[in-house]
Enzyme design. Structure first.
Site, mmCIF file in Angstrom:
data_model
loop_
_atom_site.group_PDB
_atom_site.id
_atom_site.type_symbol
_atom_site.label_atom_id
_atom_site.label_comp_id
_atom_site.label_asym_id
_atom_site.label_seq_id
_atom_site.Cartn_x
_atom_site.Cartn_y
_atom_site.Cartn_z
ATOM 1 N N ASP A 63 -5.777 1.092 22.197
ATOM 2 C CA ASP A 63 -6.725 0.376 21.348
ATOM 3 C C ASP A 63 -6.944 1.273 20.132
ATOM 4 O OD1 ASP A 63 -8.863 -0.722 20.012
ATOM 5 O OD2 ASP A 63 -10.181 -0.844 21.762
ATOM 6 N N SER A 142 -0.018 -5.231 3.060
ATOM 7 C CA SER A 142 0.245 -6.655 2.851
ATOM 8 C C SER A 142 0.251 -6.932 1.361
ATOM 9 C CB SER A 142 -0.839 -7.505 3.522
ATOM 10 O OG SER A 142 -0.721 -8.861 3.141
ATOM 11 N N TYR A 155 -9.691 -8.848 5.090
ATOM 12 C CA TYR A 155 -8.354 -8.375 5.475
ATOM 13 C C TYR A 155 -7.618 -7.799 4.273
ATOM 14 C CZ TYR A 155 -3.459 -8.840 7.055
ATOM 15 O OH TYR A 155 -2.137 -8.622 7.368
ATOM 16 N N LYS A 159 -6.290 -3.970 3.609
ATOM 17 C CA LYS A 159 -4.895 -3.666 3.295
ATOM 18 C C LYS A 159 -4.786 -2.933 1.955
ATOM 19 C CE LYS A 159 -2.916 -5.377 6.968
ATOM 20 N NZ LYS A 159 -2.200 -4.503 7.924
#
Length: 252
Positions: A63, A142, A155, A159
């Site tokens: 994790d 990304s 998100y 990134k």
């Protein structure tokens, strides 16, 4: 002899999708690979498939939101495979929704997995590389970090943070001959994308039409870029960001 013969690599989020393709490609290039994932059973299946081809691979339960687990995973990899030469920070997660509809609990989860998790893995592995004076760190960001992506505000922010962090880490670790680089996928045909876009298949089709090569990326498309950054071919390349998006984004 592959480009990575004798090297030890750890790939996070390697149970499926891009991470699985990266682990397989690094093994094909000769590396001994640890497939680290919170989904241990799936990671073991992927590792078994790699082993069936004659390569060395182990699955590691991890994790990445826990620094203690990241350190324990690195300890296990080094005990079983040897000193870690290559770290690939691939694990990620997201839910697509407008930012104004999102909640702080969702922000915390997205940040914990997509940014803090990468910090934990770098903290667990980079000092080991420093002590040996060599290493390759490749993080998957990304193209959402470069141009934004509707419904993925937090998100995309994480990134983008990976890019800024990696450029700084590249400067800090250059004296130790450690290369730190970033690969930015465009829309890629993975379970994560399909789950995130459930019920919005027409948007996916439109997305594919907007890519100059007229298709979504495949996990194997990313694996080649990572293999380059992991190999000696990139020994004089650090702090760089490479888009693998079929030409969707053409940032300078």
């Amino acid at each position: 002899m592959g480009r990575l013969t004798g090297k030890v690599a750890i790939v996070t989020g390697a149970a499926q999708g891009i991470g699985r393709a990266i682990a397989s490609r690094l093994a094909d290039e000769g590396a001994k690979v640890a497939l680290a994932d919170i989904q241990f059973a799936s990671a073991e299946n992927a590792a078994a498939e790699i082993r069936s081809g004659g390569a060395v691979a182990i699955a590691v339960a991890l994790d990445i939101t826990s620094l203690d687990e990241a350190i324990a995973a690195a300890d296990r990899v080094e005990r079983e495979l040897g000193p870690i030469d290559i770290l690939v920070n691939n694990a990620g997660w997201d839910v697509v929704m407008p930012f104004v509809e999102s909640t702080p609990d969702l922000w915390d989860k997205v940040i914990a997995i997509n940014f803090r998790g990468m910090l934990n893995c770098c903290k667990a592995v980079a000092p080991r590389m420093q002590s040996r004076g060599a290493g390759k760190i490749v993080s998957i960001s990304s193209d959402a970090a470069r141009v934004g992506s509707s419904g993925e505000a937090v998100y995309a922010g994480c990134k983008a943070a990976i890019i800024g962090f990696s450029k700084t880490l590249a400067r800090e670790l250059a004296a130790n001959h450690i290369n730190v680089n970033v690969v930015c996928p465009g829309p890629t045909d993975t379970a994560l994308l399909k789950n995130a876009m459930a019920g919005r298949e027409k948007v996916l089709e439109s997305m594919a039409r907007g890519i100059p090569f007229r298709r979504l990326g495949q996990p194997a498309d990313l694996a080649g870029a990572v293999a380059f950054f992991a190999s000696s071919d990139s020994d004089f390349v650090t702090g760089q960001v490479l888009s693998v998006s079929g030409g969707l984004t053409m940032a300078g």
